[in-house]
Enzyme design. Structure first.
Site, PDB file in Angstrom:
ATOM      1  N   TYR A 290      41.286  39.947  42.085  1.00  0.00           N
ATOM      2  CA  TYR A 290      41.359  38.935  43.079  1.00  0.00           C
ATOM      3  C   TYR A 290      41.057  39.284  44.635  1.00  0.00           C
ATOM      4  O   TYR A 290      41.296  38.731  45.823  1.00  0.00           O
ATOM      5  CB  TYR A 290      42.810  38.360  43.175  1.00  0.00           C
ATOM      6  CG  TYR A 290      42.867  37.298  41.868  1.00  0.00           C
ATOM      7  CD1 TYR A 290      41.863  37.424  40.912  1.00  0.00           C
ATOM      8  CD2 TYR A 290      44.102  36.498  41.773  1.00  0.00           C
ATOM      9  CE1 TYR A 290      42.254  36.568  39.643  1.00  0.00           C
ATOM     10  CE2 TYR A 290      44.202  35.735  40.523  1.00  0.00           C
ATOM     11  CZ  TYR A 290      43.402  35.896  39.606  1.00  0.00           C
ATOM     12  OH  TYR A 290      43.532  34.977  38.408  1.00  0.00           O
TER      13      TYR A 290
ATOM     14  N   LYS B 235      45.824  46.572  30.506  1.00  0.00           N
ATOM     15  CA  LYS B 235      44.636  46.694  29.434  1.00  0.00           C
ATOM     16  C   LYS B 235      43.843  48.084  29.625  1.00  0.00           C
ATOM     17  O   LYS B 235      42.629  47.970  29.682  1.00  0.00           O
ATOM     18  CB  LYS B 235      43.381  45.466  29.801  1.00  0.00           C
ATOM     19  CG  LYS B 235      42.607  45.234  28.767  1.00  0.00           C
ATOM     20  CD  LYS B 235      43.113  44.342  27.556  1.00  0.00           C
ATOM     21  CE  LYS B 235      42.054  44.436  26.748  1.00  0.00           C
ATOM     22  NZ  LYS B 235      42.396  43.734  25.231  1.00  0.00           N
TER      23      LYS B 235
ATOM     24  N   ASP C 175      47.175  41.502  26.086  1.00  0.00           N
ATOM     25  CA  ASP C 175      47.150  40.293  24.790  1.00  0.00           C
ATOM     26  C   ASP C 175      48.177  40.522  23.892  1.00  0.00           C
ATOM     27  O   ASP C 175      48.708  39.274  23.373  1.00  0.00           O
ATOM     28  CB  ASP C 175      45.627  40.710  24.159  1.00  0.00           C
ATOM     29  CG  ASP C 175      45.060  41.923  23.811  1.00  0.00           C
ATOM     30  OD1 ASP C 175      45.568  42.809  24.922  1.00  0.00           O
ATOM     31  OD2 ASP C 175      44.299  42.277  23.189  1.00  0.00           O
TER      32      ASP C 175
ATOM     33  N   ASP D 274      49.083  36.134  36.949  1.00  0.00           N
ATOM     34  CA  ASP D 274      48.600  34.830  37.309  1.00  0.00           C
ATOM     35  C   ASP D 274      48.592  34.133  35.973  1.00  0.00           C
ATOM     36  O   ASP D 274      49.096  32.973  35.745  1.00  0.00           O
ATOM     37  CB  ASP D 274      47.052  34.743  37.884  1.00  0.00           C
ATOM     38  CG  ASP D 274      46.807  33.532  38.504  1.00  0.00           C
ATOM     39  OD1 ASP D 274      47.747  32.812  38.410  1.00  0.00           O
ATOM     40  OD2 ASP D 274      45.478  33.201  38.776  1.00  0.00           O
TER      41      ASP D 274
END
Ligand code: NAD
Length: 338
Positions: free
Chosen positions: A123, A175, A209, A233
């Site tokens: 972002y 991740k 995930d 987010d």
């Protein structure tokens, strides 16, 4: 008067849920002095500037913002003012408590806190098109930036938060299996900082995930979760869904000098002007601000009134399965505070 704050009513449903919040704060006896300022679409209509200098000056002076949601044009136009405010004032930690206030949902007694890095990651807004074979938009590239400094301060914030709030565990979601550099750096820092808190707070790391799946299957296995910007987010909306939806989720954006409190949800243009928005998240954001300025007793009276109101189920807004208008819900809440 008590603390001086910059009040930004925002766009869409923002002004109506902020007005509702001010009524509740007044009846509850909050000692706050408001400096009303514009940002987002409302400011564009007023002065063609989505983040006017007067708003920035007010925030520099008060160091505190209570904000309604702001609309961000999709694809074109100005960049998110929410993101700009977080970057401008270095509000690096988004703190998002997720607590069951209303029985009968998918789960009972949820009490989790998501801590999201607010200034780095994907972002940062470093993106561009790449032209090829006459097509100026043949490809697009966005850059994810993770710094050791940024990773360290957010992970440390999460551990300090856990210690000072009597929490038992910090889960670090990442991740690093795919994004070996950016997420790998984040994960390395996570393990490094976790060592400093050994014996005080438990630590685990989990792939993002899998974290999403476990949150849905068994949220009780988590306590405090910390992650980078975009993952935070997405998962904060998922977690809001565990306790009744976006209308119930507040957020604090905390920096070393300033703090900003707002609902997790956006400006909900689809229900603007219909008097059906649920103001609870906005009111709970104000409660976080009250905690922050040492008026925690007022905040806890408001939270108790919200809990009673929602448990008695007589004036629920539509997102919670009721038929009450925003005004009816606020009247009933105020009745329980008076
Ligand atoms: P949204 O959160 O505004 O709405 C998603 C869905 O939830 C909609 O169906 C909406 O009606 C419902 N909803 C949201 N808040 C509600 C409430 N208080 N009561 C009842 N229902 C509620 O998300 P969106 O539609 O994707 O975004 C709308 C605008 O808000 C966009 O411009 C987006 O950029 C902006 N946004 C701002 C913030 C912020 O200011 N911090 C956060 C998210 C989105």
């Amino acid at each position: 008067m008590g603390a001086s704050i910059t009040l930004i009513p925002g766009d869409g449903i923002g002004p109506s849920i902020v007005e509702a919040t001010l009524q509740v704060l007044e009846v509850a006896g909050a000692e706050l002095e408001y400096d009303r300022q514009l940002a987002g679409m409302a400011a564009v209509h007023d002065s063609a500037d989505p983040l006017p200098p007067a708003t920035l000056e007010s925030v520099e002076r008060t160091g505190l913002i209570l904000k309604g949601p702001l609309t961000t044009p999709v694809g074109v136009g100005f960049r998110s003012i929410n993101v700009a405010l977080r970057k401008e004032f270095d509000l690096y930690a988004a703190v998002r408590p997720v607590v069951t206030l209303m029985p009968g949902g998918r789960y009972e007694d949820i009490d989790l806190v998501l801590i999201r890095e607010n200034t780095e990651g994907l972002y940062v807004g470093v993106e561009h098109y790449i032209g090829m074979q006459g097509d100026p938009k043949a490809a697009a590239e966005s850059v994810m930036i993770v710094t050791r400094f940024g990773a360290r301060r957010i992970v440390r914030y999460a551990f300090d938060y856990a210690v000072s709030n009597g929490r038992r565990k910090v889960t670090f979601a990442h991740k690093a299996n795919i994004l070996k550099y950016t997420q790998g750096l984040f994960l390395d820092v996570g393990h490094e900082v976790a060592k400093e808190y050994e014996g005080l707070v438990d630590f685990e790391d989990m792939i993002i995930d899998a974290t999403a799946m476990h949150l849905v299957l068994n949220p009780y296995r988590f306590d405090v979760l910390v992650m980078e910007n975009m993952f935070g987010d997405i998962l904060s909306d998922l977690m809001a869904g565990l306790v009744g939806g976006l209308g119930m989720a507040p957020s604090g954006n905390i920096g070393d000098r300033m703090a900003m409190f707002e609902p997790v949800h956006g400006s909900a243009p689809d229900i603007e002007g219909q008097n059906i928005a649920n103001p609870t998240a906005q009111i709970l954001a104000a409660c976080m601000l009250l905690d922050h300025v040492g008026q925690g007793e007022v905040a806890s009276r408001i939270r108790t009134a919200i809990r009673t109101c929602l448990r008695e189920c007589d004036t629920l807004t539509r997102d919670l399965g009721g038929t009450a208008s925003t005004d009816e819900y606020v009247r009933s809440l105020i009745g329980r505070l008076a």
